[in-house]
Motif scaffolding. Structure first.
Motif, mmCIF file in Angstrom:
data_model
loop_
_atom_site.group_PDB
_atom_site.id
_atom_site.type_symbol
_atom_site.label_atom_id
_atom_site.label_comp_id
_atom_site.label_asym_id
_atom_site.label_seq_id
_atom_site.Cartn_x
_atom_site.Cartn_y
_atom_site.Cartn_z
ATOM 1 N N LEU B 42 0.825 -1.205 0.000
ATOM 2 C CA LEU B 42 0.000 0.000 0.000
ATOM 3 C C LEU B 42 0.864 1.262 0.000
ATOM 4 N N PHE B 43 1.998 1.211 0.701
ATOM 5 C CA PHE B 43 2.922 2.357 0.744
ATOM 6 C C PHE B 43 3.396 2.696 -0.664
ATOM 7 N N LEU B 44 3.787 1.649 -1.408
ATOM 8 C CA LEU B 44 4.279 1.880 -2.767
ATOM 9 C C LEU B 44 3.135 2.234 -3.704
ATOM 10 N N PHE B 45 2.006 1.575 -3.508
ATOM 11 C CA PHE B 45 0.875 1.766 -4.422
ATOM 12 C C PHE B 45 0.325 3.192 -4.340
ATOM 13 N N PHE B 46 0.260 3.726 -3.132
ATOM 14 C CA PHE B 46 -0.336 5.060 -2.976
ATOM 15 C C PHE B 46 0.690 6.188 -3.044
ATOM 16 N N ASP B 47 1.909 5.873 -3.481
ATOM 17 C CA ASP B 47 2.934 6.917 -3.688
ATOM 18 C C ASP B 47 3.124 7.784 -2.445
ATOM 19 N N TYR B 49 5.640 8.088 -0.449
ATOM 20 C CA TYR B 49 6.928 8.792 -0.549
ATOM 21 C C TYR B 49 7.379 8.688 -1.999
ATOM 22 N N SER B 50 7.424 9.809 -2.686
ATOM 23 C CA SER B 50 7.777 9.760 -4.100
ATOM 24 C C SER B 50 8.799 10.837 -4.444
ATOM 25 N N PRO B 51 10.078 10.557 -4.237
ATOM 26 C CA PRO B 51 11.103 11.575 -4.534
ATOM 27 C C PRO B 51 11.170 11.866 -6.033
ATOM 28 N N LYS B 52 11.560 13.095 -6.352
ATOM 29 C CA LYS B 52 11.648 13.477 -7.756
ATOM 30 C C LYS B 52 12.946 12.916 -8.362
#
Lengths: 460, 255
Positions: B42-47, B49-52
Motif C-alpha cells: 500500500l505504501f508503494l501503491f499510494f505513492d 513517498y515519491s522523490p523526484k
C-alpha cells in the motif's frame, strides 16, 4: 459425480475461463499492438517458414517477410490511442481480404531477430497452419496469438495441477489481465510467464511433498529452467528455488550438490549456445533503437562505480518514484499505447490476490516461516537485480531508470503473494471460496475486455 | 520398515502432532509477513513517498525552458545561466550523448550565440542519426537551420561568409535540404543565376510547397528576364500563400 468434481478443480476452471476469455482478449487487442509484438511476430513467422538464421542487409540485422504482411504490421504501429484516435472495426474486416503473397518478400530490419526463437514455437506452429491455409496477414497474426494462448493454457494447467497449495493464487494471477494478455499475444513473454509459473509450482510441490526430492524431479525442474533460459533472460534467481528447501528434504546430500550443478548448467549454457550460434554466422550486433543517447552497460557501470552512493540513491529514488507504475503494470498495462487499467480496479485485483493467499488453508501448518522469508528474499532480490540491471541499461549517467515495465515482475507474483500474504492462523473453511475465486477472475477479465474494447475500438 | 516410516514423515523439524497443536493457535509471527507485506504494497501503491528523479541534463534544459517563458530579463538570465552551467558540465562528462548536445544547442540558441548553437546541433545530428525511436536528428536539424538563418541574416546573405557558414553547418551523414535553400538565397543575392536555380530546385524536390523557395525562384527568374517561368513559380507560391502583397504585386505586373 466424482468426475464432475474433478472437472471443477482450479486447473480445469482455468482452462475453461482462460480459453473463453483469452480468445476474447486476442480479438480485443489490436493487431500487433502488444509491446514489441510486431518484432516478435516477425521472429515467429520466420521460424514458421524455416528462417532460423537472421538476414543482414547494409549492416543491419533483420528478416525477409512477405511485403503484404510487413505493410499490414506497419499500419498498426505508433497509434496513439485516445478518445479521437481508435481502430475502426470495419478496417479489421477489410484487412481480412488482403492476400499474403508469401513469395513476394522484402527485407525488414528487426533488431530482435537475434533473439533465440524457441519461445516462439507455439505461435510459429499456428502461423504455419494459417499460412498453409492462405489466410490474410491479419488472420495469421490472430492464429499466432491462438497458438501462444494454447501453450500458455496447457503449461499453466499443469502448474496449477502440480502445486499442492495456493492453487487459487496461481489461478487468479494466471487469469489476471496482464498475464492473460501476455499469454494471448505473440511474444516470448507467453512462454516466459508460463514456464516460470511452472517452476514456482514445482518448488511448492518439492517443499510440501512427503517424499524426498528425487533426481528425476530435479532433472525435470532444471530441464524447464534450461528451456526457460533459451526463452528469456533475467530470472536466474528463480532457478535457485529448489536450493532453498532444507537439505534434509533431498534423498542425499549429493543430490543437493547435483542441484547446484544443474542450476549452473541451466543458468549459463543456453545463452552460451545461442551466442555461439550467432557468432558462427558472423551476424552484426543488434542495432540500438535509440541513438539520441549512448547505451553502454559497461560504460554505465564504470560511470556509476565512480560514485556508488549516488547510484544507490538513484535506484532507491526510482523504486519509490516509479513503483506505482510498476505495480500497476504488473497487473494491467497494455500494449504500445501503455493503456493502464483504472487505478481502483488494479487495487481491487491486487487485493483479490491478497485475499486468496491469506485464506489458503494448509494442512498441519507445514509452511514454515523461515522458508517463506527465504523465498521472499530471493524474489525481492531478483526484482532488485532487474531494477539495477535496467539502471545500467539506461543511458550512461542517467538517473532515471529507462524502459523497465511492471510486466517484467508478473512472473514473481504467484510465489510472492503466496509467501508474503499467507495468514498462518487457524482457519475455518470459507463457504463458497471455490465459487468466489473464479467469479473474481471472471469479473476482472470481463471488465478488462470491455474496458479495452472502449479504449481501442470505434464501431463506425 | 524403518525406511518407510521415515519417508512418510512430513517435512519439518516438528512432529505432525506438534504441528496440529500449533495450528490451533497463532503468534505475532503469524501476522508479521502479511502485515509488513501489506504495508509495503500500500505504501508503494499510494505513492506515499515519491522523490523526484530527473536526469541531470533535463534539469538543465528545464531551467532553459523556464527562462524562455520568463519575461523578467534578470530572472530570465539567471535561469539561463544556471541551465547553461548544468548543460555545459553534462556535455563535458557525456560528450557521446547526442541529446545532451541538442539541449546545449537549445541553450545557445536562447542565448543568441548562434555559432555555438549551430556547432552543438551539428554534433547532435552526427551522433544521433540512425535511431529508430526518439530521433533527435530531426529536431536538431530544425534548430540548426534556425540558428544558421540568424547567422546568415547577420552577414546579409553575402556570398563568401554565407557559404562558409553553410559549409560549417553541413552534416556529413544526414541530408539537410534547407541548406540548399539557403545556398539558393545566397546565390540569388549574388546574381549567380544557374547556381541559385539549381539549389532552389533541389530544395523544392523535397519541399515542393515551401513558399519562400517558390517566391525566391520566381524572383530569380524574373530578375533574369524569364517571365514565363517566373509567373509559373509565382502562381505556385500564391497557392501556398495567397495573401503575400509583394507576390501579388509581381503577378499583377505580368498582366
Amino acid at each position: 459425480m466424482k468426475n464432475l468434481k474433478v472437472l471443477l478443480e482450479y486447473q480445469f476452471l482455468f482452462l475453461y475461463l482462460g480459453l473463453i476469455l483469452g480468445l476474447q482478449l486476442i480479438y480485443v487487442n489490436p493487431p500487433w499492438h502488444t509491446n514489441d509484438e510486431d518484432r516478435h511476430f516477425y521472429n515467429a513467422y520466420a521460424l514458421s517458414s524455416g528462417q532460423l538464421i537472421p538476414a543482414e542487409e547494409k549492416g543491419k540485422v533483420g528478416l525477409f517477410m512477405p511485403l503484404a504482411l510487413a505493410k499490414d504490421v506497419a499500419s498498426f504501429q505508433g497509434i496513439r490511442f485516445c478518445d479521437t484516435i481508435k481502430v475502426k472495426k470495419k478496417v479489421l474486416v477489410e484487412l481480412r481480404t488482403h492476400p499474403l503473397n508469401k513469395h513476394n518478400k522484402v527485407f525488414v530490419e528487426n533488431a530482435s531477430a537475434l533473439i533465440c526463437p524457441i519461445g516462439y514455437l507455439p505461435a510459429a506452429i499456428f502461423i504455419k497452419i494459417a499460412t498453409s491455409m492462405n489466410l490474410s496477414p491479419i488472420e495469421i497474426g490472430y492464429w499466432g496469438r491462438i497458438g501462444s494462448l494454447f501453450a500458455y493454457l496447457i503449461i499453466i494447467f499443469f502448474a496449477i495441477k502440480i502445486t499442492p497449495y495456493f492453487k487459487s493464487v496461481f489461478f487468479l494471477i494466471a487469469l489476471s489481465p496482464m498475464s492473460l494478455y501476455q499469454g494471448s499475444s505473440v511474444t516470448y513473454d507467453t512462454m516466459n510467464l508460463a514456464l516460470l509459473f511452472l517452476l514456482s509450482a514445482l518448488t511448492l510441490k518439492f517443499y510440501f511433498q512427503k517424499e524426498k526430492i528425487s533426481i528425476n524431479q530435479l532433472l525435470l525442474f532444471f530441464s524447464i529452467a534450461f528451456l526457460h533460459r533459451f526463452v528469456k533472460d533475467g530470472y536466474l534467481f528463480l532457478y535457485l528455488l529448489p536450493l532453498l528447501i532444507n537439505i534434509s528434504k533431498y534423498k542425499s546430500k549429493i543430490y543437493f550438490i547435483y542441484s547446484f550443478c544443474l542450476f549452473i548448467i541451466a543458468s549459463f549454457i543456453p545463452s552460451k549456445i545461442w551466442d555461439f550460434h550467432l557468432q558462427y554466422h558472423h551476424l552484426a550486433g543488434s542495432i540500438a533503437l535509440e541513438k539520441d543517447f549512448l547505451f553502454d552497460l559497461m560504460g554505465n557501470l564504470q560511470f556509476h562505480l565512480s560514485s556508488p552512493i549516488m547510484a544507490l540513491t538513484d535506484i532507491s529514488d526510482n523504486l519509490f518514484n516509479q513503483s506505482k507504475v510498476w505495480i500497476l503494470g504488473s497487473v494491467g498495462r497494455f500494449g504500445y499505447s501503455y493503456t493502464l487499467l483504472p487505478t481502483w480496479f488494479s487495487l481491487f485485483i491486487l487485493l483479490s490476490f491478497v485475499f486468496a493467499a491469506a485464506f489458503e488453508k494448509i494442512n498441519n501448518n507445514l509452511l514454515r516461516f523461515n522458508f517463506r522469508l527465504l523465498i521472499i528474499i530471493i524474489l525481492v532480490g531478483n526484482i532488485l537485480a532487474i531494477i539495477s540491471m535496467f539502471y545500467l541499461l539506461s543511458p550512461v549517467g542517467a538517473s532515471m531508470i529507462f524502459g523497465l515495465q511492471g510486466r517484467y515482475f508478473t512472473p514473481f507474483l504467484p510465489l510472492l503473494f503466496s509467501m508474503a500474504f499467507y495468514l498462518n492462523i487457524p482457519k475455518k473453511n470459507i463457504p463458497y471460496l471455490h465459487v468466489i475465486i473464479p467469479t473474481l477472475a471472471t469479473i476482472t477479465l470481463l471488465f478488462t475486455i470491455n474496458y479495452l474494447d472502449n479504449v481501442f475500438y470505434i464501431s463506425r | 520398515m524403518a525406511k518407510k516410516t521415515q519417508t512418510q514423515k512430513p517435512f519439518g523439524e516438528e512432529t505432525p502432532k506438534a504441528n496440529i497443536a500449533k495450528a490451533s493457535s497463532y503468534t505475532w509471527k503469524s501476522f508479521l509477513l502479511p502485515g509488513i507485506s501489506l504495508f509495503c504494497l500500500l505504501f508503494l501503491f499510494f505513492d506515499i513517498y515519491s522523490p523526484k528523479v530527473t536526469d541531470p541534463w533535463y534539469a538543465g534544459s528545464t531551467l532553459c525552458s523556464k527562462a524562455n517563458r520568463t519575461e523578467d530579463t534578470a530572472l530570465r538570465n539567471q535561469y539561463l545561466n544556471e541551465g547553461g552551467t548544468i548543460l555545459l558540465e553534462q556535455n563535458r562528462i557525456h560528450p557521446y550523448h547526442a541529446r545532451v548536445w541538442f539541449l546545449l544547442g537549445y541553450y545557445y540558441l536562447l542565448k543568441q550565440d548562434y555559432d555555438s548553437a549551430v556547432y552543438c546541433q551539428k554534433q547532435a545530428v552526427e551522433r544521433g542519426v540512425g535511431g529508430i525511436v526518439n530521433e533527435v536528428e530531426y529536431q536538431a536539424t530544425e534548430m540548426l537551420n534556425s540558428a544558421l538563418g540568424n547567422q546568415l541574416n547577420a552577414v546579409g546573405f553575402s556570398k563568401e561568409p554565407s557559404l562558409m557558414l553553410i559549409a560549417k553547418a553541413t552534416t556529413y551523414n544526414f541530408y539537410n535540404p534547407v541548406l540548399e535553400k539557403y545556398k539558393g538565397q545566397v546565390y540569388a543575392n549574388s546574381g549567380d543565376f544557374d547556381l541559385a536555380v539549381a539549389s532552389l530546385q533541389k530544395f523544392l524536390n523535397s519541399n515542393p510547397k515551401d513558399f519562400t523557395a517558390l517566391y525566391l525562384l520566381a524572383v530569380t527568374y524574373y530578375n533574369h528576364g524569364d517571365k514565363e517561368l517566373a509567373k509559373e513559380f509565382a502562381i505556385k507560391a500564391r497557392k501556398v500563400n495567397p495573401n503575400n502583397e509583394k507576390l501579388n504585386a509581381m503577378i499583377l505586373s505580368f498582366k
